[in-house]
Each structure stands twice: as structure tokens, then as C-alpha cells.
Design a protein around this motif. Sequence first.
Motif, PDB file in Angstrom:
ATOM      1  N   MET A 159       7.538  -5.950  -4.223  1.00 30.22           N
ATOM      2  CA  MET A 159       6.413  -6.520  -3.485  1.00 30.22           C
ATOM      3  C   MET A 159       5.811  -7.726  -4.213  1.00 30.22           C
ATOM      4  O   MET A 159       5.684  -7.739  -5.431  1.00 30.22           O
ATOM      5  N   TYR A 160       5.429  -8.722  -3.409  1.00 33.05           N
ATOM      6  CA  TYR A 160       4.752  -9.909  -3.922  1.00 33.05           C
ATOM      7  C   TYR A 160       4.032 -10.583  -2.763  1.00 33.05           C
ATOM      8  O   TYR A 160       4.234 -10.236  -1.589  1.00 33.05           O
ATOM      9  N   ALA A 161       3.183 -11.557  -3.067  1.00 33.93           N
ATOM     10  CA  ALA A 161       2.410 -12.240  -2.029  1.00 33.93           C
ATOM     11  C   ALA A 161       3.314 -13.121  -1.178  1.00 33.93           C
ATOM     12  O   ALA A 161       4.095 -13.914  -1.706  1.00 33.93           O
ATOM     13  N   ASP A 162       3.191 -12.986   0.132  1.00 40.11           N
ATOM     14  CA  ASP A 162       4.108 -13.736   0.996  1.00 40.11           C
ATOM     15  C   ASP A 162       3.659 -15.164   1.274  1.00 40.11           C
ATOM     16  O   ASP A 162       4.369 -15.904   1.939  1.00 40.11           O
ATOM     17  N   ASN A 163       2.467 -15.561   0.770  1.00 38.35           N
ATOM     18  CA  ASN A 163       2.019 -16.947   0.975  1.00 38.35           C
ATOM     19  C   ASN A 163       2.144 -17.755  -0.306  1.00 38.35           C
ATOM     20  O   ASN A 163       1.489 -18.766  -0.477  1.00 38.35           O
ATOM     21  N   ASN A 164       3.023 -17.302  -1.208  1.00 42.04           N
ATOM     22  CA  ASN A 164       3.111 -17.898  -2.532  1.00 42.04           C
ATOM     23  C   ASN A 164       4.536 -18.373  -2.800  1.00 42.04           C
ATOM     24  O   ASN A 164       5.412 -17.560  -3.112  1.00 42.04           O
ATOM     25  N   PRO A 165       4.791 -19.682  -2.675  1.00 39.86           N
ATOM     26  CA  PRO A 165       6.157 -20.197  -2.844  1.00 39.86           C
ATOM     27  C   PRO A 165       6.761 -19.887  -4.209  1.00 39.86           C
ATOM     28  O   PRO A 165       7.957 -19.576  -4.315  1.00 39.86           O
ATOM     29  N   ALA A 178      23.814  -6.304 -12.171  1.00 36.02           N
ATOM     30  CA  ALA A 178      23.833  -5.090 -12.988  1.00 36.02           C
ATOM     31  C   ALA A 178      23.859  -3.823 -12.153  1.00 36.02           C
ATOM     32  O   ALA A 178      23.962  -2.722 -12.709  1.00 36.02           O
ATOM     33  N   GLY A 179      23.732  -3.954 -10.821  1.00 34.88           N
ATOM     34  CA  GLY A 179      23.786  -2.775  -9.981  1.00 34.88           C
ATOM     35  C   GLY A 179      22.495  -2.421  -9.278  1.00 34.88           C
ATOM     36  O   GLY A 179      22.335  -1.294  -8.799  1.00 34.88           O
ATOM     37  N   PHE A 180      21.575  -3.381  -9.179  1.00 28.67           N
ATOM     38  CA  PHE A 180      20.321  -3.155  -8.464  1.00 28.67           C
ATOM     39  C   PHE A 180      20.318  -3.958  -7.161  1.00 28.67           C
ATOM     40  O   PHE A 180      20.731  -5.121  -7.137  1.00 28.67           O
ATOM     41  N   ASN A 181      19.850  -3.335  -6.100  1.00 29.73           N
ATOM     42  CA  ASN A 181      19.637  -4.029  -4.831  1.00 29.73           C
ATOM     43  C   ASN A 181      18.133  -4.230  -4.682  1.00 29.73           C
ATOM     44  O   ASN A 181      17.406  -3.301  -4.313  1.00 29.73           O
ATOM     45  N   VAL A 182      17.654  -5.442  -4.999  1.00 32.07           N
ATOM     46  CA  VAL A 182      16.217  -5.718  -5.003  1.00 32.07           C
ATOM     47  C   VAL A 182      15.814  -6.187  -3.606  1.00 32.07           C
ATOM     48  O   VAL A 182      16.198  -7.267  -3.157  1.00 32.07           O
ATOM     49  N   ILE A 183      15.039  -5.350  -2.925  1.00 31.31           N
ATOM     50  CA  ILE A 183      14.683  -5.565  -1.521  1.00 31.31           C
ATOM     51  C   ILE A 183      13.418  -6.396  -1.410  1.00 31.31           C
ATOM     52  O   ILE A 183      12.412  -6.107  -2.069  1.00 31.31           O
ATOM     53  N   ASP A 184      13.469  -7.422  -0.601  1.00 27.21           N
ATOM     54  CA  ASP A 184      12.335  -8.334  -0.425  1.00 27.21           C
ATOM     55  C   ASP A 184      11.164  -7.595   0.231  1.00 27.21           C
ATOM     56  O   ASP A 184      11.246  -7.165   1.380  1.00 27.21           O
ATOM     57  N   GLY A 185      10.077  -7.466  -0.506  1.00 27.34           N
ATOM     58  CA  GLY A 185       8.898  -6.765   0.009  1.00 27.34           C
ATOM     59  C   GLY A 185       7.680  -7.654   0.086  1.00 27.34           C
ATOM     60  O   GLY A 185       6.554  -7.203  -0.175  1.00 27.34           O
ATOM     61  N   LYS A 186       7.897  -8.929   0.426  1.00 30.37           N
ATOM     62  CA  LYS A 186       6.747  -9.837   0.521  1.00 30.37           C
ATOM     63  C   LYS A 186       5.726  -9.272   1.502  1.00 30.37           C
ATOM     64  O   LYS A 186       6.075  -8.729   2.546  1.00 30.37           O
ATOM     65  N   ASN A 187       4.441  -9.426   1.135  1.00 27.91           N
ATOM     66  CA  ASN A 187       3.396  -8.717   1.873  1.00 27.91           C
ATOM     67  C   ASN A 187       2.123  -9.551   1.890  1.00 27.91           C
ATOM     68  O   ASN A 187       1.612  -9.929   0.836  1.00 27.91           O
ATOM     69  N   LYS A 245       3.742   3.931  -2.334  1.00 26.05           N
ATOM     70  CA  LYS A 245       4.752   4.453  -1.406  1.00 26.05           C
ATOM     71  C   LYS A 245       5.572   3.333  -0.783  1.00 26.05           C
ATOM     72  O   LYS A 245       6.685   3.572  -0.306  1.00 26.05           O
ATOM     73  N   ILE A 246       5.024   2.095  -0.795  1.00 22.86           N
ATOM     74  CA  ILE A 246       5.730   1.005  -0.115  1.00 22.86           C
ATOM     75  C   ILE A 246       6.444   0.059  -1.083  1.00 22.86           C
ATOM     76  O   ILE A 246       7.082  -0.890  -0.654  1.00 22.86           O
ATOM     77  N   TYR A 247       6.340   0.303  -2.392  1.00 21.57           N
ATOM     78  CA  TYR A 247       7.044  -0.572  -3.336  1.00 21.57           C
ATOM     79  C   TYR A 247       7.444   0.211  -4.583  1.00 21.57           C
ATOM     80  O   TYR A 247       6.868   1.250  -4.909  1.00 21.57           O
ATOM     81  N   ASP A 248       8.424  -0.343  -5.287  1.00 19.97           N
ATOM     82  CA  ASP A 248       8.876   0.227  -6.561  1.00 19.97           C
ATOM     83  C   ASP A 248       8.551  -0.700  -7.726  1.00 19.97           C
ATOM     84  O   ASP A 248       8.365  -0.244  -8.856  1.00 19.97           O
ATOM     85  N   ALA A 249       8.507  -1.995  -7.444  1.00 17.83           N
ATOM     86  CA  ALA A 249       8.133  -2.996  -8.443  1.00 17.83           C
ATOM     87  C   ALA A 249       7.217  -3.996  -7.763  1.00 17.83           C
ATOM     88  O   ALA A 249       7.350  -4.255  -6.560  1.00 17.83           O
ATOM     89  N   VAL A 250       6.296  -4.550  -8.526  1.00 15.85           N
ATOM     90  CA  VAL A 250       5.343  -5.488  -7.943  1.00 15.85           C
ATOM     91  C   VAL A 250       5.141  -6.662  -8.897  1.00 15.85           C
ATOM     92  O   VAL A 250       5.108  -6.492 -10.120  1.00 15.85           O
ATOM     93  N   LEU A 251       5.036  -7.845  -8.327  1.00 18.37           N
ATOM     94  CA  LEU A 251       4.851  -9.087  -9.078  1.00 18.37           C
ATOM     95  C   LEU A 251       3.505  -9.687  -8.705  1.00 18.37           C
ATOM     96  O   LEU A 251       3.253  -9.974  -7.528  1.00 18.37           O
ATOM     97  N   PHE A 252       2.615  -9.825  -9.673  1.00 16.03           N
ATOM     98  CA  PHE A 252       1.350 -10.515  -9.413  1.00 16.03           C
ATOM     99  C   PHE A 252       0.746 -10.963 -10.732  1.00 16.03           C
ATOM    100  O   PHE A 252       1.378 -10.853 -11.791  1.00 16.03           O
ATOM    101  N   GLY A 253      -0.451 -11.504 -10.695  1.00 18.77           N
ATOM    102  CA  GLY A 253      -1.094 -12.004 -11.899  1.00 18.77           C
ATOM    103  C   GLY A 253      -2.396 -11.273 -12.175  1.00 18.77           C
ATOM    104  O   GLY A 253      -3.098 -10.858 -11.258  1.00 18.77           O
ATOM    105  N   TRP A 254      -2.683 -11.096 -13.455  1.00 20.88           N
ATOM    106  CA  TRP A 254      -3.991 -10.608 -13.868  1.00 20.88           C
ATOM    107  C   TRP A 254      -4.764 -11.767 -14.472  1.00 20.88           C
ATOM    108  O   TRP A 254      -4.216 -12.540 -15.255  1.00 20.88           O
ATOM    109  N   GLN A 255      -6.029 -11.855 -14.146  1.00 17.65           N
ATOM    110  CA  GLN A 255      -6.880 -12.885 -14.721  1.00 17.65           C
ATOM    111  C   GLN A 255      -8.059 -12.222 -15.404  1.00 17.65           C
ATOM    112  O   GLN A 255      -8.751 -11.396 -14.816  1.00 17.65           O
TER     113      GLN A 255
END
Length: 673
Positions: free
Chosen positions: A517-523, A539-548, A559-569
Motif C-alpha cells: 500500500m502507498y498513496a495513489d496521488n504520489n508519483p 527473489a520470489g515475491f509477487n508485490v501487488i499494487d495496493g495504491k490507495n 487486513k488490506i495490506y502486508d507492506a506499506v510505504l509512507f513518510g514520518w515527519q
Amino acid sequence: MTRTRAVTLTAFVAASALVFAACTSSPGQASPSSSSATSAAGSSAAASSGSASSAPATSGAATSGTATSGAGGTGAPSTSTQPAGADGCGKPHGPYTAPATTSGTVSVGFNELSTSWNSQSAHGNSTYNANALYLTQAQNWYYDKDLNLVNNDSFMTCKVTSKSPLTIAYTINKDAKWSDGVPVTAEDLLMTWISNSGNFNTGDLKTDKDGNPLPSTPTTVAFDSSSPGLALVKAFPTISADHKTLTTVFSQPFVDYQLNLTIGVAAHAVAEKALGIKDPTAAVAALVKAAQTKDKLSLAKVANTWNTAFDFTAMPTDPLLYLSSGPYVMSDFKANQFQTFKINPNYTWGPKPAVATITIAYAPDPTAAVQSLANGELQIINPQATADVLKGATALSGQGVKVINGSGGTYEHVDLAENNSGPFDPKTYGGDATKATEVRTAFLKTIPRQDIIDRLIKPLNPSATIRDSFTQVPGSPGYAPMVAANGLSAYDKVDLAGAKALLAQAGVKTPVNVRFMYADNNPRRASEYQLIAASAKQAGFNVIDGKNAKWSSQLTNTKIYDAVLFGWQNSTTGVAQNPPNFLSGAAGQNNFYGYKNADVDKWMNQLNITTDAATQTKLLTETEQQLVKDGFGTILFQFPDITAFDTNKVTGVGGIGLVPGVFSNFWEWKIAG
């Protein structure tokens, strides 16, 4: 921390001093006595966090991509050096000079608008909520351009009356009032203690499938917030006869006591909505009585109201939901368009702005934001930093546009969910924690951290490097020693062979599906996902696009993601920002993923009450080593940051590396000419 949802800050409580760079907590303001923050923000490095020596802060707000400019800082003073009678929430500023005139409108482009008027709640902890609240709420403390903690003593004084036990008296200006005319009182501070201390919770907070808090049962009290500092205030605070002073007594010393208590949503607004009492004085009295007697029926209603009643994405019809105690009052809010703030004519208890109206315009597309600046539709932008944005904004110099380009206070990271029956959860492997750790570690070995830096960040900042610490900011005194000790640098280079070997050792069938999962308005985040997916596939991972589009409010919904990409400030410089990211249970307000380690819990709880810098460093180092060993997640980079403004329209624009970034010195903004 604040999610650059940048985790939070916002960020208004030190408990969640990381904000989604898009954890609660107090926003930073530049001192009105400081010079224009333009050069400071442009030349400074990312803010160092933590104690005055080497221990930085990292819990905060999550960001959807907009980072603020960085400024160097030394951290909050520790309680061990504070005698009785010393400043309880920063160095008092003294009287502020009012501007000669107040006029004009400034429009600021930002990639998100508010979703809640309560940034102290876990789900409301975000940079974009902090921005609006920073403009509209009086602050008892803020940061100047050099990240010195300043007490707005025109609004509130904070006096340490005893060292043992640590006792602080907060006294509010007798003239301070909310925008509906109701006085700001000690009960407003008490509301923060009630909701954040955990002392009144009788059950766990339940959420819907989207991660939004659900109403609790009639006798279950579950506030959507936690504060390690306020949790140490066990005894009921004392309210003065005139209702202007609240005195708190700590059961143990708290390292960041100066950042510990601020006012959030108005107590009378919560009480009126929750208890059905229309008279504000009577409603607040009923609230206090319910807390004193631990009336679960009433407190459950209060918690449900506090948790969600102040969430909105357009102008509410009920003014109680968006009260102001500060320089501006929200006058209009159109969903996905703009928020408008007009000057509060009654505000006299703090720095007074020179700009009559500020509009935060919804500007999710960074390229379009540059064009809006060129067209004069926006006067200030703080967009997602890309090479094209920098080139486009710099090209406007002939029109009087000034660009501040530097490293920000936000850091990008990837976290892994361990509580969703997914590929990183021991439950998937019959409770085999070792196997789950091997799968997590294998995935982390595939993340092309250096490639992400080279392709996406170096075009903006040629000297950019991987950030190799969960708690230390690059360039801060504690960074190099931490990197040498924590083991994270072993993941600087992709290790596909090592990842494959771990998956084979774990005996899992490939490909392993990972919902990302990641922000879908972020290029930029889309590009990061693509690079990670391509590498992990080998390496054997199927990384599914979960832009949200609603990723920030979905962080609790693993429940809707296994990994998440974002920033802490970061929203403060306090060392107590760290524990909420890694503690298990309710105290881990920013630990959405079910991570639990008994040693980490012990170290982080000890950190909250440790004032010795060397011991703080030891505790943080042990924690980081364990996080790496457990495959908690990884850190990518410190955000590049771009702020651009039209000097023909507005002057005095600056910013700091903490929430609320570009808004930090809004009262220094002036209409040009």
C-alpha cells in the motif's frame, strides 16, 4: 510523529510526535522575533531529534508526500537539569508586537486538506490536520527557526513547582476564549489528560474494515489515543478555583515533560455533544464529575464523541465541531477544493498575523501546483519534490518566485504487517515466529534502497544517501555511531541470493504474495513501488499494487495490506517520540502492525523516564538492533523538500523541519508591497 498522511504530529501531543508526512502532535512555529526563515529553511539540514545530546525523536505524523524544510535542532531539555520553578514548556517569549496592518489573502497549495479537527486521535494524527489546527488553535509552546522551544506565555505559562515528584502548573490567560465566546479553561487541558492518559480506558478500541474507530459498547471506554507522558500522571490533576490553572503530578519523571500537555478539542464541545447538555458550564462540570467518579456510561459517550465527532472533510453545520482559540477561524471548507481561514479579531494571547485570510488549496498534482504558482492562483506551494518540480519552479525566478530547496524533516520507510494472517505474520506458519521473520528479512533484502536514491532523490539532492537508522537523523551527533551498531547498513545493497536462501530455508512456496500500500496521488511513491516490485520478483515475491487514496486512514487496517510505504515527519525534538512507534499494545500508537518484542517494550518504557543522554543512546541502540533482527521494516531516505513562493505577492515565508513546516511562521508573512 506525523504521517505524511507527515504520523503526529499532527501533531499536537508528544505521545505521537511523529506525524504522517502527508503520529499528533504539537506543531512547530518559528519565533516571531526571528528573521525570515527563507534562508534558514533553505540551507539547513534535516532536523536532529531527541535529547540535547544524541538521542533523536522519531514518532510523528505520516505524510502523503509533502515534506517540510529542515532545520537543525538540539532537542528538548531533560528533566534532570530543570530545577523547581524553571520553564515548564519552553523559554517564555514575552509580549508580541502586533503588525501595523492586517490585510490581503495568501493561498497555499498543499496535497491534502483536513480530515479531522482532532489531531490528538491516532487516526487524526497527520500533517494536513496539523496545518489547519496550527492556524486556528492557540499554542502554549512552539519551535523557532533554530528549533528552540518557545513558550507562548501570552497564552499559557507552565511552571515546574516541584522536582520530586515532578509537578507542573499550567495557567491560561484570563482573556483567552474559544470562537464561540466560551472561556478557555483548565478543563480544556484536563480533556487532553482524560483522553490521552489511558487512565480511563476499560477496553480496546474497535475499528471498521477501513480502520475507522467504531462506537464502543455502553460501558466500554476506549479513547483513540495514548501518551506515555500523560500515562505517568496517575493522580487526578488539580483545577484552581478560577478554572484557569491545572496542576499535574507525575508518578515518575518524564523525559519530555515540556512537550507533554497541550489543548486539543474544546472540553465543552465534547461534553455538549456527548452528554446532551447545552449549557457549556454545566456540560463541562458533568464531564469532570464523570471522570472523577469514573462513570463508565458517561465516559463511553465522551470517548465515542472525542474519537470521531470532529472528523469531517467539508464545512460542518455545527460550529462546535471547528472551534478556534487562536489567530484564525475557519470560514469555509469545500471538499477536495480548499479551506479558508479568516483572522480572529478577538485573539490577543499570542503572535498576531499580518495576513487577513489564508486559504489552503487542494493541490495534489505537484506539476499543476507549479503552474498555479506561475498563474498567480497560488502564492506559496510546498509540493512533492521531483526534478520536474524543481526545474519548473526555478524557471519562474524571472516572475519573482523564490525556491527553497533542501532536506526535509520527513523520512520515507517501509513497514511490514505481522498481525493480518499475511506472509509476514507468524500465524500464517502455525505460529512459527522464526519462519515469519525469515520471510520478512527475505523481503527486506530485495528492496533496492540505493537504486531508489539514485533514480528518484539524487536528481534533487546529488549528495543524498540512504538513511540507515530508525531513530537518528543523518547529520545528527548520534547518527554515525548508531549506523555502526544497528546492522541496518547490511541492507544497503540488494541481496537476491540471500533472499532466495531465506525463503528456501523457511520452506515457503513461491511466489509469495505481498500487498503493497502507498498513496495513489504520489508519483514518486508509484515509482518506488515499481522499483521494489521488480526487484522482489526476482527473489520470489509477487508485490501487488495496493495504491490507495485513503491510505492514511487505512494504516490501522492491516487486513488490506502486508507492506506499506509512507513518510514520518517529526513534530517535536523530544526523545519520547520514539516509543509510540515500537511499543506493543495501546502505548504503541504508531505501531499499526502488531510488532511485539518484550525487550523492546522494556527499553522503550525505560526511555520515557530516562534523562541521562548516555543511557538514552544505549536504549535506542539496543532497540534498533532488535528491530533489524526482527525484520520490523526498513528506512529509505530523508525527504528532499521544495517550497516556492511569489515574492511579488508575499514575503517572510520560511519553514522548519517539523510539523507544520511551511506554516511555522505564518504570522511573519506579509502581503508584498
